[in-house]
Design a protein around this motif. Structure first.
Motif, mmCIF file in Angstrom:
data_model
loop_
_atom_site.group_PDB
_atom_site.id
_atom_site.type_symbol
_atom_site.label_atom_id
_atom_site.label_comp_id
_atom_site.label_asym_id
_atom_site.label_seq_id
_atom_site.Cartn_x
_atom_site.Cartn_y
_atom_site.Cartn_z
ATOM 1 N N VAL A 48 -23.667 19.647 42.314
ATOM 2 C CA VAL A 48 -22.807 20.621 41.656
ATOM 3 C C VAL A 48 -23.503 21.229 40.445
ATOM 4 O O VAL A 48 -23.656 22.443 40.345
ATOM 5 C CB VAL A 48 -21.471 19.989 41.227
ATOM 6 N N ALA A 49 -23.913 20.381 39.507
ATOM 7 C CA ALA A 49 -24.527 20.857 38.274
ATOM 8 C C ALA A 49 -25.303 19.725 37.630
ATOM 9 O O ALA A 49 -25.044 18.547 37.884
ATOM 10 C CB ALA A 49 -23.463 21.382 37.303
ATOM 11 N N ALA A 50 -26.250 20.073 36.778
ATOM 12 C CA ALA A 50 -27.010 19.079 36.035
ATOM 13 C C ALA A 50 -27.445 19.663 34.706
ATOM 14 O O ALA A 50 -27.515 20.889 34.538
ATOM 15 C CB ALA A 50 -28.228 18.603 36.826
ATOM 16 N N ILE A 51 -27.758 18.773 33.778
ATOM 17 C CA ILE A 51 -28.217 19.194 32.463
ATOM 18 C C ILE A 51 -29.299 18.235 31.986
ATOM 19 O O ILE A 51 -29.159 17.017 32.112
ATOM 20 C CB ILE A 51 -27.045 19.277 31.458
ATOM 21 N N ASN A 52 -30.386 18.783 31.438
ATOM 22 C CA ASN A 52 -31.407 17.953 30.831
ATOM 23 C C ASN A 52 -30.852 17.328 29.559
ATOM 24 O O ASN A 52 -30.228 18.008 28.743
ATOM 25 C CB ASN A 52 -32.651 18.778 30.505
ATOM 26 N N TRP A 53 -31.110 16.041 29.395
ATOM 27 C CA TRP A 53 -30.453 15.317 28.316
ATOM 28 C C TRP A 53 -31.215 15.341 27.001
ATOM 29 O O TRP A 53 -30.677 15.709 25.973
ATOM 30 C CB TRP A 53 -30.215 13.867 28.741
ATOM 31 N N ASN A 54 -32.459 14.919 27.033
ATOM 32 C CA ASN A 54 -33.231 14.783 25.793
ATOM 33 C C ASN A 54 -34.719 14.884 26.105
ATOM 34 O O ASN A 54 -35.418 13.887 26.199
ATOM 35 C CB ASN A 54 -32.898 13.454 25.118
ATOM 36 N N ASP A 55 -35.192 16.092 26.240
ATOM 37 C CA ASP A 55 -36.574 16.356 26.611
ATOM 38 C C ASP A 55 -36.955 17.718 26.053
ATOM 39 O O ASP A 55 -36.175 18.347 25.334
ATOM 40 C CB ASP A 55 -36.711 16.322 28.140
ATOM 41 N N TRP A 56 -38.154 18.180 26.377
ATOM 42 C CA TRP A 56 -38.556 19.517 25.944
ATOM 43 C C TRP A 56 -37.617 20.585 26.488
ATOM 44 O O TRP A 56 -37.417 21.619 25.863
ATOM 45 C CB TRP A 56 -39.991 19.814 26.372
ATOM 46 N N GLY A 57 -37.062 20.317 27.643
ATOM 47 C CA GLY A 57 -36.095 21.232 28.225
ATOM 48 C C GLY A 57 -34.665 20.857 27.933
ATOM 49 O O GLY A 57 -33.770 21.197 28.708
ATOM 50 N N GLU A 58 -34.438 20.177 26.833
ATOM 51 C CA GLU A 58 -33.098 19.712 26.498
ATOM 52 C C GLU A 58 -32.083 20.841 26.560
ATOM 53 O O GLU A 58 -32.308 21.919 25.999
ATOM 54 C CB GLU A 58 -33.085 19.082 25.108
ATOM 55 N N GLY A 59 -31.003 20.582 27.252
ATOM 56 C CA GLY A 59 -29.941 21.548 27.358
ATOM 57 C C GLY A 59 -30.064 22.500 28.525
ATOM 58 O O GLY A 59 -29.124 23.255 28.795
ATOM 59 N N ARG A 60 -31.196 22.482 29.216
ATOM 60 C CA ARG A 60 -31.330 23.351 30.380
ATOM 61 C C ARG A 60 -30.349 22.915 31.454
ATOM 62 O O ARG A 60 -30.189 21.725 31.714
ATOM 63 C CB ARG A 60 -32.757 23.311 30.916
ATOM 64 N N THR A 61 -29.724 23.895 32.084
ATOM 65 C CA THR A 61 -28.692 23.597 33.062
ATOM 66 C C THR A 61 -29.053 24.135 34.438
ATOM 67 O O THR A 61 -29.829 25.086 34.576
ATOM 68 C CB THR A 61 -27.336 24.181 32.630
ATOM 69 N N TYR A 62 -28.453 23.526 35.440
ATOM 70 C CA TYR A 62 -28.685 23.872 36.831
ATOM 71 C C TYR A 62 -27.338 23.859 37.544
ATOM 72 O O TYR A 62 -26.499 22.991 37.287
ATOM 73 C CB TYR A 62 -29.617 22.865 37.502
ATOM 74 N N TYR A 63 -27.138 24.815 38.450
ATOM 75 C CA TYR A 63 -25.873 24.912 39.163
ATOM 76 C C TYR A 63 -26.110 25.217 40.626
ATOM 77 O O TYR A 63 -27.030 25.966 40.987
ATOM 78 C CB TYR A 63 -24.990 26.017 38.582
ATOM 79 N N ASP A 64 -25.265 24.647 41.454
ATOM 80 C CA ASP A 64 -25.231 25.078 42.832
ATOM 81 C C ASP A 64 -24.607 26.473 42.904
ATOM 82 O O ASP A 64 -23.730 26.812 42.093
ATOM 83 C CB ASP A 64 -24.421 24.096 43.682
ATOM 84 N N ASN A 65 -25.049 27.257 43.858
ATOM 85 C CA ASN A 65 -24.535 28.619 43.972
ATOM 86 C C ASN A 65 -23.025 28.673 44.183
ATOM 87 O O ASN A 65 -22.384 29.659 43.798
ATOM 88 C CB ASN A 65 -25.238 29.358 45.108
ATOM 89 N N SER A 66 -22.465 27.642 44.764
ATOM 90 C CA SER A 66 -21.049 27.647 45.047
ATOM 91 C C SER A 66 -20.184 27.568 43.794
ATOM 92 O O SER A 66 -18.996 27.899 43.845
ATOM 93 C CB SER A 66 -20.690 26.494 45.994
ATOM 94 N N VAL A 67 -20.769 27.126 42.683
ATOM 95 C CA VAL A 67 -20.004 26.977 41.447
ATOM 96 C C VAL A 67 -20.556 27.821 40.305
ATOM 97 O O VAL A 67 -19.915 27.917 39.247
ATOM 98 C CB VAL A 67 -19.923 25.507 40.999
ATOM 99 N N LYS A 68 -21.706 28.417 40.487
ATOM 100 C CA LYS A 68 -22.335 29.203 39.429
ATOM 101 C C LYS A 68 -21.404 30.329 38.991
ATOM 102 O O LYS A 68 -20.869 31.065 39.811
ATOM 103 C CB LYS A 68 -23.665 29.768 39.907
ATOM 104 N N GLY A 69 -21.211 30.434 37.685
ATOM 105 C CA GLY A 69 -20.315 31.434 37.138
ATOM 106 C C GLY A 69 -18.901 30.946 36.952
ATOM 107 O O GLY A 69 -18.115 31.595 36.246
ATOM 108 N N ARG A 70 -18.560 29.832 37.572
ATOM 109 C CA ARG A 70 -17.223 29.266 37.434
ATOM 110 C C ARG A 70 -17.228 27.940 36.680
ATOM 111 O O ARG A 70 -16.295 27.651 35.933
ATOM 112 C CB ARG A 70 -16.589 29.043 38.805
#
Length: 127
Positions: A48-70
């Motif tokens: 569904v979705a994921a978020i980087n926790w504590n790294d150089w990419g901290e806060g980067r998010t990922y979404y499946d297309n079925s939920v992106k935008g919602r």
């Protein structure tokens, strides 16, 4: 071991919103990423979705297309908590929703990356 627990799932009408919470307890929580997956009877767990926790990419998010935008994933590191804000819910969003923690870097969309899972919380969207 860190224990993950989801909360917030309930029965809602299509078009309404829910906010799911995932809280880690037991010890310090420092994963590479936290993800949300869902599962419907007869199907495998789905990203569904994921978020980087504590790294150089901290806060980067990922979404499946079925939920992106919602849906929006967020986190509060100091609270050992992750959230999934779910807006404009559809009947097809009905599922058991799981949060999971990934111990190391990798493809955050893949279930195999995660080694620590909550018990799940039921979200039912009626029409």
């Amino acid at each position: 071991q860190v224990q993950l627990k989801e909360s917030g799932g309930t029965l809602v009408q299509a078009g309404e919103s829910l906010r799911l919470s995932c809280t880690a307890s037991g010890r310090a929580f420092t994963p590479y990423a936290v993800g949300w997956f869902r599962q419907v009877p007869g199907k495998e767990r789905e990203f569904v979705a994921a978020i980087n926790w504590n790294d150089w990419g901290e806060g980067r998010t990922y979404y499946d297309n079925s939920v992106k935008g919602r849906f929006t994933i967020s986190k509060e590191n100091a609270m050992n908590a992750a959230y999934l804000q779910m807006n404009s819910l559809k009947a097809e969003d009905t599922a058991v929703y799981y949060c999971a923690a990934a111990p190391h870097y990798g493809n955050t969309r893949l279930e195999s990356l995660y080694d620590n899972w909550g018990q799940g919380t039921q979200v039912t969207v009626s029409t």
